[in-house]
Design an enzyme around this catalytic site. Sequence first.
Site, short mmCIF file in Angstrom:
data_model
loop_
_atom_site.label_atom_id
_atom_site.label_comp_id
_atom_site.label_asym_id
_atom_site.label_seq_id
_atom_site.Cartn_x
_atom_site.Cartn_y
_atom_site.Cartn_z
CE LYS A 53 -6.05 -10.34 -33.17
NZ LYS A 53 -6.28 -8.93 -33.56
NE ARG B 224 -6.06 -6.69 -42.67
CZ ARG B 224 -6.40 -6.97 -41.42
NH1 ARG B 224 -5.60 -7.67 -40.64
NH2 ARG B 224 -7.55 -6.54 -40.94
NE ARG C 109 -12.24 -5.90 -37.75
CZ ARG C 109 -11.31 -5.74 -38.69
NH1 ARG C 109 -11.54 -4.99 -39.75
NH2 ARG C 109 -10.15 -6.35 -38.58
P1 AP5 Z 1 -2.36 -8.14 -38.99
O1 AP5 Z 1 -1.20 -8.95 -38.59
O2 AP5 Z 1 -3.22 -8.64 -40.11
O3 AP5 Z 1 -3.23 -7.76 -37.69
P2 AP5 Z 1 -4.28 -8.62 -36.85
O4 AP5 Z 1 -4.07 -8.27 -35.41
O5 AP5 Z 1 -4.21 -10.06 -37.24
O6 AP5 Z 1 -5.60 -7.92 -37.34
P3 AP5 Z 1 -6.99 -8.57 -37.73
O7 AP5 Z 1 -7.75 -7.50 -38.48
O8 AP5 Z 1 -6.82 -9.89 -38.39
O9 AP5 Z 1 -7.64 -8.73 -36.33
P4 AP5 Z 1 -9.11 -8.99 -36.03
O10 AP5 Z 1 -9.03 -9.40 -34.62
O11 AP5 Z 1 -10.01 -7.86 -36.32
O12 AP5 Z 1 -9.53 -10.09 -37.13
P5 AP5 Z 1 -9.82 -11.63 -37.05
O13 AP5 Z 1 -9.48 -12.21 -38.36
O14 AP5 Z 1 -9.25 -12.22 -35.83
O15 AP5 Z 1 -1.82 -6.68 -39.36
C1 AP5 Z 1 -2.70 -5.66 -39.81
C2 AP5 Z 1 -2.00 -4.80 -40.90
O16 AP5 Z 1 -0.94 -4.07 -40.29
C3 AP5 Z 1 -1.35 -5.61 -42.02
O17 AP5 Z 1 -1.47 -4.90 -43.23
C4 AP5 Z 1 0.12 -5.74 -41.60
O18 AP5 Z 1 0.97 -5.87 -42.72
C5 AP5 Z 1 0.32 -4.42 -40.85
N1 AP5 Z 1 1.26 -4.55 -39.73
C6 AP5 Z 1 1.22 -5.51 -38.74
N2 AP5 Z 1 2.24 -5.32 -37.86
C7 AP5 Z 1 2.91 -4.22 -38.30
C8 AP5 Z 1 4.07 -3.52 -37.81
N3 AP5 Z 1 4.73 -3.91 -36.71
N4 AP5 Z 1 4.49 -2.43 -38.51
C9 AP5 Z 1 3.82 -2.01 -39.63
N5 AP5 Z 1 2.74 -2.63 -40.14
C10 AP5 Z 1 2.28 -3.72 -39.47
O19 AP5 Z 1 -11.39 -11.62 -36.89
C11 AP5 Z 1 -12.22 -11.11 -37.93
C12 AP5 Z 1 -13.66 -11.20 -37.53
O20 AP5 Z 1 -14.03 -12.59 -37.36
C13 AP5 Z 1 -14.05 -10.56 -36.18
O21 AP5 Z 1 -14.30 -9.18 -36.31
C14 AP5 Z 1 -15.31 -11.35 -35.82
O22 AP5 Z 1 -16.40 -10.91 -36.58
C15 AP5 Z 1 -14.95 -12.76 -36.29
N6 AP5 Z 1 -14.29 -13.51 -35.21
C16 AP5 Z 1 -12.99 -13.93 -35.20
N7 AP5 Z 1 -12.71 -14.55 -34.04
C17 AP5 Z 1 -13.86 -14.52 -33.30
C18 AP5 Z 1 -14.19 -14.95 -31.99
N8 AP5 Z 1 -13.27 -15.54 -31.20
N9 AP5 Z 1 -15.47 -14.74 -31.56
C19 AP5 Z 1 -16.39 -14.16 -32.34
N10 AP5 Z 1 -16.13 -13.69 -33.58
C20 AP5 Z 1 -14.87 -13.86 -34.05
MG MG Z 2 -5.56 -11.43 -38.10
#
Ligand code: AP5
Ligand code: MG
Length: 211
Positions: free
Chosen positions: A8, A122, A166
């Site tokens: 994402k 990552r 998660r």
């Molecule tokens: P990346 O692009 O970083 O993936 P992502 O989908 O953004 O993963 P996140 O871990 O950020 O998602 P998340 O939903 O757990 O975290 P968030 O910050 O939203 O890619 C991941 C890795 O893969 C990278 O190393 C990248 O280089 C690699 N990669 C990507 N695409 C690739 C490809 N095509 N090929 C090869 N490699 C690839 O949330 C974190 C925490 O915050 C949550 O757990 C929760 O506690 C809290 N939180 C956030 N939003 C809310 C909400 N709305 N409500 C309640 N709590 C919330």
């Molecule tokens: Mg993210």
Amino acid sequence: MGPPGAGKGSQSTKIVKKYNMPSISTGQMFRDAYNNNDPIGIEAMKFIKNGNLVSDEITNGIVRTRLLRDDAETSFLLDGYPRTVAQAIALDGMLDDMHTSLDAVINILSSHDVLFERMEQRRVCKTCDATYHLRFKKPQEDGVCDLDGGELYQRLDDTHESVMRRLEIYESKTKPLLDYYSNKGILYNVNGMQSFDKVYDDIILVLEDIK
Ligand code: AP5
Ligand code: MG
Ligand code: ZN
């Protein structure tokens, strides 16, 4: 939308550049608040580091405030929000107040084994939040951001235990939202288990098609 690690954040960075709109990532806002010693960030990190969700009340509050900023007036991209049905209903209320609605919900699909590998490998820049992968998107110099020389770190919630939690939460709390948006006719699935560029191209095809 999409499970943790689906790509994402990586895709948002490119999409908002093309369409010149802000990316609103609730996870990133919580991490920034934590790094700035803001009380909301410190409270949120208690949940985040174990892989749990932050409360709907806190999360809806930060999104509501963020959407009122001038740069979100004409368009914006949401990354990682909403994540529960209650958040989706709250978001609908905010959008009604703004006399707008969502054009599309992009869902990036991926299998669990791919997701584990992606999150454990990552690394993120402390200065600019650029995201790397130790195999698929290696920095030129170990531990150093290509863009600004910032130090790369591993997110507190990228441990094996936290990733398991998660994924569990994604299945129970967030996946039901796909039906919510599918019923509204705005859900588009994209295969996230392809190269960065191919996933991006598939998303742009969807967005150009609905324009
Ligand atoms: P990346 O692009 O970083 O993936 P992502 O989908 O953004 O993963 P996140 O871990 O950020 O998602 P998340 O939903 O757990 O975290 P968030 O910050 O939203 O890619 C991941 C890795 O893969 C990278 O190393 C990248 O280089 C690699 N990669 C990507 N695409 C690739 C490809 N095509 N090929 C090869 N490699 C690839 O949330 C974190 C925490 O915050 C949550 O757990 C929760 O506690 C809290 N939180 C956030 N939003 C809310 C909400 N709305 N409500 C309640 N709590 C919330
Ligand atoms: Mg993210
Ligand atoms: Zn950087």
